[in-house]
Write a protein that holds these residues in place. Structure first.
Motif, PDB file in Angstrom:
ATOM      1  N   PRO A 170       0.827  -1.220   0.000  1.00  0.00           N
ATOM      2  CA  PRO A 170       0.000   0.000   0.000  1.00  0.00           C
ATOM      3  C   PRO A 170       0.852   1.257   0.000  1.00  0.00           C
ATOM      4  N   GLY A 171       0.263   2.319  -0.527  1.00  0.00           N
ATOM      5  CA  GLY A 171       0.893   3.630  -0.454  1.00  0.00           C
ATOM      6  C   GLY A 171       1.911   3.940  -1.517  1.00  0.00           C
ATOM      7  N   LEU A 172       2.030   3.109  -2.561  1.00  0.00           N
ATOM      8  CA  LEU A 172       3.015   3.365  -3.608  1.00  0.00           C
ATOM      9  C   LEU A 172       2.563   4.464  -4.573  1.00  0.00           C
ATOM     10  N   ARG A 173       1.256   4.637  -4.701  1.00  0.00           N
ATOM     11  CA  ARG A 173       0.755   5.610  -5.680  1.00  0.00           C
ATOM     12  C   ARG A 173      -0.194   6.596  -5.034  1.00  0.00           C
ATOM     13  N   ASP A 174      -0.013   7.860  -5.376  1.00  0.00           N
ATOM     14  CA  ASP A 174      -0.882   8.936  -4.912  1.00  0.00           C
ATOM     15  C   ASP A 174      -1.669   9.457  -6.108  1.00  0.00           C
ATOM     16  N   GLU A 175      -2.982   9.416  -6.021  1.00  0.00           N
ATOM     17  CA  GLU A 175      -3.834   9.902  -7.110  1.00  0.00           C
ATOM     18  C   GLU A 175      -3.597  11.378  -7.407  1.00  0.00           C
ATOM     19  N   GLY A 176      -3.005  12.088  -6.436  1.00  0.00           N
ATOM     20  CA  GLY A 176      -2.806  13.518  -6.596  1.00  0.00           C
ATOM     21  C   GLY A 176      -1.907  13.897  -7.751  1.00  0.00           C
ATOM     22  N   VAL A 177      -0.988  13.010  -8.143  1.00  0.00           N
ATOM     23  CA  VAL A 177      -0.117  13.334  -9.275  1.00  0.00           C
ATOM     24  C   VAL A 177      -0.941  13.509 -10.538  1.00  0.00           C
ATOM     25  N   ALA A 178      -1.873  12.590 -10.775  1.00  0.00           N
ATOM     26  CA  ALA A 178      -2.682  12.651 -11.984  1.00  0.00           C
ATOM     27  C   ALA A 178      -3.768  13.729 -11.906  1.00  0.00           C
ATOM     28  N   SER A 179      -4.263  14.011 -10.707  1.00  0.00           N
ATOM     29  CA  SER A 179      -5.389  14.936 -10.581  1.00  0.00           C
ATOM     30  C   SER A 179      -4.978  16.392 -10.360  1.00  0.00           C
ATOM     31  N   ALA A 181       7.966  13.186  -2.102  1.00  0.00           N
ATOM     32  CA  ALA A 181       6.741  12.571  -1.585  1.00  0.00           C
ATOM     33  C   ALA A 181       6.120  11.730  -2.691  1.00  0.00           C
ATOM     34  N   ARG A 182       5.024  11.083  -2.378  1.00  0.00           N
ATOM     35  CA  ARG A 182       4.304  10.319  -3.405  1.00  0.00           C
ATOM     36  C   ARG A 182       3.449  11.217  -4.291  1.00  0.00           C
ATOM     37  N   GLY A 183       3.081  12.401  -3.791  1.00  0.00           N
ATOM     38  CA  GLY A 183       2.260  13.316  -4.567  1.00  0.00           C
ATOM     39  C   GLY A 183       2.537  14.746  -4.179  1.00  0.00           C
ATOM     40  N   PRO A 184       2.150  15.708  -5.015  1.00  0.00           N
ATOM     41  CA  PRO A 184       2.440  17.119  -4.736  1.00  0.00           C
ATOM     42  C   PRO A 184       1.776  17.637  -3.477  1.00  0.00           C
TER      43      PRO A 184
END
Length: 259
Positions: free
Chosen positions: A112-121, A200-203
């Protein structure tokens, strides 16, 4: 179909193409993703780059001989050419008794926690503003911080999948976002530089104020610094320097280096 599922299907097709081309065992690896890079200087965007890509690799075994090929043509014809190239490489490779396709060992466990949806959104305008805040935070840290070379922001959102002729199959998605800058502090004729970095995983998990302040603080704190006399003594390393040392040690004990 999700991107990970598409890549898993592609990896399976690649492995099947290799066995059809004469491999006794085969493995397909497929990956794809998008990346974005923003460079800011003096409150203005200097460059903006967005890119995406997909590719596939084929590893083929003929007994204990192994061959590899990779490419970006994902059509059936393209996969066929890659399979032929991998099998051809295996035919002329040296034998390695330790080389073999992995055996199935159950379903792969999810991390878990490898991808953050925030990068794409997250819109590009938002990450540009984040980079500008990093720069402002550095300049505001100390009046002696007179300039910032540039602020760099990068994010990536990618997926990968693997499949073998023995039934091993799995996929995962991962994201990363990071920003860094180099600040310059001046006093009289002396100039010192300082680095600020955040990952981080996302911005959404990047702290612009902290990244910028780190660079400004490091640059201004170096003003007036002198080289100490050579001697043996305890040394306290910063987090970043300690991580660099760990990287050197980790690289030396990696599987490739041990072999």
């Amino acid at each position: 179909m999700s991107r990970s599922a598409e890549l898993e299907d592609l990896a399976k097709r690649a492995a099947e193409a290799a066995t059809a081309a004469g491999a006794s065992d085969a493995e397909g690896w497929a990956e794809g993703g998008c990346s974005r890079e923003v460079r800011v200087h003096a409150g203005e965007v200097e460059s903006l780059t967005e890119a995406s890509g997909r590719g596939v690799g084929v590893r083929a075994w003929i007994g204990s001989r192994t061959g590899y090929a990779y490419g970006t043509d994902l059509s059936d014809a393209g996969l066929g050419e890659l399979a032929e190239a991998a099998v051809g490489a295996a035919r002329v490779a040296d034998e390695d008794e330790n080389s073999a396709a992995p055996e199935p060992s159950g379903e792969p466990s999810e991390i878990p926690g490898l991808r953050d949806e925030g990068v794409a959104s997250t819109e590009t305008a938002e990450v540009i503003e984040l980079a500008k805040r990093v720069e402002r935070a550095s300049l505001d840290r100390d009046e002696r911080v007179t300039a910032v070379e540039e602020v760099v922001y990068v994010d990536e959102d990618s997926s990968a999948a693997i499949a073998t002729s023995r039934g091993v199959s799995g996929a995962f998605a991962v994201s990363v976002a990071y920003s860094f800058l180099q600040a310059m502090a001046t006093e009289d004729s002396e100039v010192q530089t300082g680095l600020g970095f955040g990952v981080a995983r996302g911005p959404g998990d990047l702290d612009a104020a902290e990244i910028g302040a780190e660079a400004g603080e490091e640059a201004s704190s170096m003003l007036g610094a002198t080289k100490p006399e050579s001697r043996t003594c305890p040394v306290v390393l910063s987090d970043r320097v300690a991580a660099s040392f760990a990287g050197f040690v980790g690289g030396a004990v990696s599987a490739d280096e041990v072999q």
